[in-house]
Write a protein that holds these residues in place. Structure first.
Motif, short mmCIF file in Angstrom:
data_model
loop_
_atom_site.label_atom_id
_atom_site.label_comp_id
_atom_site.label_asym_id
_atom_site.label_seq_id
_atom_site.Cartn_x
_atom_site.Cartn_y
_atom_site.Cartn_z
N PRO A 46 0.83 -1.21 0.00
CA PRO A 46 0.00 0.00 0.00
C PRO A 46 0.87 1.26 0.00
O PRO A 46 1.87 1.32 0.72
N GLU A 47 0.49 2.22 -0.81
CA GLU A 47 1.17 3.53 -0.84
C GLU A 47 2.69 3.39 -1.01
O GLU A 47 3.47 4.05 -0.31
N TYR A 48 3.11 2.52 -1.94
CA TYR A 48 4.54 2.25 -2.09
C TYR A 48 5.33 3.50 -2.49
O TYR A 48 6.53 3.56 -2.26
N ILE A 66 4.88 13.32 5.03
CA ILE A 66 4.84 12.36 3.92
C ILE A 66 4.49 13.10 2.63
O ILE A 66 3.63 13.99 2.64
N VAL A 67 5.15 12.73 1.56
CA VAL A 67 4.76 13.19 0.22
C VAL A 67 4.84 11.98 -0.73
O VAL A 67 5.36 10.93 -0.35
N TYR A 68 4.30 12.16 -1.93
CA TYR A 68 4.40 11.09 -2.93
C TYR A 68 5.62 11.29 -3.82
O TYR A 68 5.82 12.40 -4.35
N LEU A 69 6.39 10.21 -3.97
CA LEU A 69 7.44 10.22 -4.99
C LEU A 69 6.74 10.17 -6.35
O LEU A 69 5.92 9.30 -6.59
N SER A 85 5.18 26.54 0.76
CA SER A 85 4.87 25.69 1.93
C SER A 85 6.03 25.71 2.92
O SER A 85 7.14 26.14 2.60
N LYS A 86 5.75 25.17 4.10
CA LYS A 86 6.80 25.10 5.13
C LYS A 86 8.00 24.30 4.63
O LYS A 86 9.15 24.72 4.78
N LYS A 87 7.73 23.14 4.01
CA LYS A 87 8.86 22.31 3.57
C LYS A 87 9.70 23.04 2.53
O LYS A 87 10.92 22.97 2.55
C1 LIG Z 1 0.09 9.68 1.78
C2 LIG Z 1 0.32 11.18 1.72
C3 LIG Z 1 0.82 11.74 0.56
C4 LIG Z 1 1.07 13.11 0.49
N1 LIG Z 1 1.59 13.62 -0.66
C5 LIG Z 1 1.90 14.93 -0.71
C6 LIG Z 1 2.58 15.47 -1.86
O1 LIG Z 1 2.92 14.75 -2.82
N2 LIG Z 1 2.85 16.80 -1.87
C7 LIG Z 1 2.51 17.62 -0.82
O2 LIG Z 1 2.78 18.82 -0.90
N3 LIG Z 1 1.92 17.13 0.28
C8 LIG Z 1 1.60 15.81 0.37
N4 LIG Z 1 1.00 15.30 1.50
C9 LIG Z 1 0.71 16.23 2.62
C10 LIG Z 1 1.99 16.47 3.44
O3 LIG Z 1 2.21 15.37 4.33
C11 LIG Z 1 1.93 17.77 4.26
O4 LIG Z 1 0.78 17.79 5.08
C12 LIG Z 1 1.93 19.01 3.37
O5 LIG Z 1 2.80 18.87 2.27
C13 LIG Z 1 2.31 20.26 4.16
O6 LIG Z 1 3.59 20.07 4.72
P1 LIG Z 1 4.51 21.33 5.16
O7 LIG Z 1 3.60 22.26 5.93
O8 LIG Z 1 5.58 20.74 6.02
O9 LIG Z 1 5.05 21.95 3.93
C14 LIG Z 1 0.77 13.94 1.60
C15 LIG Z 1 0.28 13.35 2.79
C16 LIG Z 1 0.10 11.99 2.84
C17 LIG Z 1 -0.39 11.38 4.15
#
Ligand SMILES: Cc1cc2nc3c(=O)[nH]c(=O)nc-3n(C[C@H](O)[C@H](O)[C@H](O)COP(=O)(O)O)c2cc1C
Length: 217
Positions: A46-48, A66-69, A85-87
């Motif tokens: 799941p979610e690889y 978490i983010v998606y590759l 965004s923060k990141k």
């Molecule tokens: C499974 C999953 C996938 C996610 N994928 C992304 C993504 O690809 N890009 C993204 O900006 N946030 C994604 N998020 C949300 C981030 O975890 C996060 O809440 C958001 O990027 C804000 O983070 P920041 O405030 O540290 O920048 C995902 C969350 C989950 C649980």
């Protein structure tokens, strides 16, 4: 509550998967990554493609999410997000990041350390254009990581941008795009019985070659 604490303290999953032998791993860690990713896809983990991205801001405060590759090619791993965004702000202060995949059914984790830089705009644009309409609108409606008064405020902004951009594809927003993380360190972790896990690390050398070694679990 006490019961939950006891459960957490006493849970012991023993890992019993196949061994990870440095002699069988490719000389190049990217090839090892691709092999493991293929296996994760084949075995329907799941979610690889979900990975933890850790950043460290200018006050040396680490932060993970978490983010998606979404793309990878020769030691470069790409994810997409809002550049406000923060990141993204953390990365603009300090481009050293860590990535982490954890694939529970395979009892495997991959740790990657590297340097992030903005993806070329053409790459971000082309990925943005492949996203569904609603996701494209969200990239305008959500100023990621900013405080908002309520969910209804967010939905209102979504409606406003949907009216502004009624047709697909929505124009590419320059505040949104990819981060390409170029790896200089990888670690492949395989869970094994009795906490004697296998850990094989690769470190990039100045001449561009990789050294491979085993770490104690
Ligand atoms: C499974 C999953 C996938 C996610 N994928 C992304 C993504 O690809 N890009 C993204 O900006 N946030 C994604 N998020 C949300 C981030 O975890 C996060 O809440 C958001 O990027 C804000 O983070 P920041 O405030 O540290 O920048 C995902 C969350 C989950 C649980």
């Amino acid at each position: 509550m006490e019961d939950i604490k006891k459960i957490i303290q006493n849970i012991r999953n023993d890992f019993n998967n196949e061994e990870l032998n440095e002699l069988h791993l490719p000389e190049n860690p990217f090839d090892a990554f691709v092999e493991w990713m293929k296996e994760a896809i084949q075995k329907q983990v799941p979610e690889y493609n979900a990975m933890v991205v850790s950043t460290v801001n200018q006050n040396l405060q680490p932060s993970s999410r978490i983010v998606y590759l979404r793309d990878y090619e020769k030691d470069t791993f790409t994810f997409y997000c809002n550049y406000l965004s923060k990141k993204s702000r953390d990365i603009q202060d300090n481009n050293k990041v860590a990535l982490l995949f954890y694939w529970i059914p395979l009892q495997r984790q991959i740790r990657i350390e590297g340097i992030a830089k903005k993806s070329p705009i053409e790459k971000s644009k082309s990925y943005f254009e492949s996203r569904p309409y609603e996701n494209q609108i969200s990239a305008y409606a959500s100023v990621q990581s900013q405080k908002i008064a309520s969910r209804s405020e967010l939905l209102k902004k979504f409606e406003e941008y949907a009216q502004k951009f009624p047709t697909y594809p929505v124009p590419y927003p320059e505040h949104w795009g990819g981060w390409d993380v170029e790896a200089h360190y990888y670690e492949f972790w395989q869970g094994r019985p009795s906490r004697l896990h296998d850990r094989i690390a690769y470190e990039k050398q100045k001449d561009g070659s990789w050294t491979k070694y085993r770490l104690s679990p």
